[in-house]
Design an enzyme around this catalytic site. Sequence first.
Site, PDB file in Angstrom:
ATOM      1  N   THR A   1       0.828  -1.211   0.000  1.00 16.99           N
ATOM      2  CA  THR A   1       0.000   0.000   0.000  1.00 16.99           C
ATOM      3  C   THR A   1       0.859   1.255   0.000  1.00 16.99           C
ATOM      4  O   THR A   1       0.464   2.281  -0.545  1.00 16.99           O
ATOM      5  CB  THR A   1      -0.928  -0.025   1.234  1.00 16.99           C
ATOM      6  OG1 THR A   1      -1.831  -1.102   1.058  1.00 16.99           O
ATOM      7  CG2 THR A   1      -1.710   1.259   1.397  1.00 16.99           C
TER       8      THR A   1
ATOM      9  N   SER B   1       1.278  -7.550  -0.987  1.00 16.22           N
ATOM     10  CA  SER B   1       2.008  -8.579  -0.231  1.00 16.22           C
ATOM     11  C   SER B   1       1.176  -9.815   0.087  1.00 16.22           C
ATOM     12  O   SER B   1       1.714 -10.830   0.513  1.00 16.22           O
ATOM     13  CB  SER B   1       2.621  -8.000   1.049  1.00 16.22           C
ATOM     14  OG  SER B   1       1.672  -7.894   2.075  1.00 16.22           O
TER      15      SER B   1
ATOM     16  N   THR C   1       1.568  -4.389   4.289  1.00 14.82           N
ATOM     17  CA  THR C   1       1.385  -4.746   5.700  1.00 14.82           C
ATOM     18  C   THR C   1       0.869  -6.176   5.885  1.00 14.82           C
ATOM     19  O   THR C   1       1.053  -6.764   6.948  1.00 14.82           O
ATOM     20  CB  THR C   1       0.378  -3.787   6.384  1.00 14.82           C
ATOM     21  OG1 THR C   1      -0.861  -3.840   5.663  1.00 14.82           O
ATOM     22  CG2 THR C   1       0.900  -2.370   6.425  1.00 14.82           C
ATOM     23  N   ASP C   2       0.191  -6.723   4.851  1.00 19.09           N
ATOM     24  CA  ASP C   2      -0.568  -7.958   5.068  1.00 19.09           C
ATOM     25  C   ASP C   2       0.283  -9.174   5.437  1.00 19.09           C
ATOM     26  O   ASP C   2      -0.145 -10.005   6.239  1.00 19.09           O
ATOM     27  CB  ASP C   2      -1.433  -8.267   3.837  1.00 19.09           C
ATOM     28  CG  ASP C   2      -2.654  -7.362   3.778  1.00 19.09           C
ATOM     29  OD1 ASP C   2      -2.989  -6.743   4.802  1.00 19.09           O
ATOM     30  OD2 ASP C   2      -3.271  -7.267   2.697  1.00 19.09           O
TER      31      ASP C   2
END
Length: 326
Positions: A15, A64, A97-98
């Site tokens: 992101t 990700s 972030t995932d």
Amino acid sequence: MVVAKKIVLLGTGGTIAGTSSVAGANTGYTAGQIGVDQLIAAIPQLKDVGAGELVAEQIAQIDSKDMTHSIWLRLARRCAQYMADPDVRGIVITHGTDTLEETAWFLQQVLHPAKPIVLCSAMRPATALAPDGPQNLLDSVIVAHEPTASGVLCVAAGEIHGAREVSKVHPLRLHAFSSGEVGPMGWVEDGRVRWARDRVPLAPVDTTGALARTLPESDEWPEVEIVVSHAGAGGAVVRALVAQGVDGIVVAATGNASVHDALGEALDEAVKADVVVRIASRCPLGRPLPAADARWPDAGGLNPMKARVSLLLDLIDGDRQEQVED
Ligand code: SIN
């Protein structure tokens, strides 16, 4: 002594590099659109940090959730090469972030880096009205320059987290990461790093990236899957995995590492078929205290996703030992 000042920025997408066609939108964007060069160019303050050279390289450009073993391998090998350069002080990796916590644990386990490797992310795309990426990137570079920093770290929303504890705990909030009961390792406050008491990073371990250099190509890595123990669980998923030749299974178990009886039967069959089973807890906080006579080994308090990374690396290591002995 000449102090290393160069910081390497490796881009992988996420992101932080995301854009939306809807001006100012915080969701509904596409991750992994802007190159790491552009991210740097948008933050003039970066040139004032540490007075060192910034080197950028794009390793991947993905959301990700789609992280692959081959990207992990490429990332680990590049980190190992850069870490061995005496001019390099630290590495910053821009990442979604995932799955950030999995990449963090993977890199920590294969590099045990003496120099800081900082995973940097954002919850809002670069085109948001108030994106969080620029501040997170500036803070990450500050941490990478910090003389007392080492190991794989995650810097977001002014907090510094360690690779072992960090996990994403919120799908939307800017404070999306938590280190659970132990709390963050420290904070970045207006350009300064403040470590939490007793949480200064461990002594430096490795500057060579030795393990990362010897990892086999990713298409040779064992297959390790995660299954969940839940109300109404059965053995069908485990039996299907065994039938297709899985090498390891991590169970996201209930509570104190307990497993539904129906799933447990299938896990016992899997072990008889030489599949390695490890138990992690679904609970986001605490660390299970499994019984001394537990049927399957536990994952040492790692969450299921990180337990999967550790099992994967243990199996790779086991294969390597067997090859040496043969
Ligand atoms: C991703 O993980 O690449 C998308 C989500 C994010 O970075 O927050």
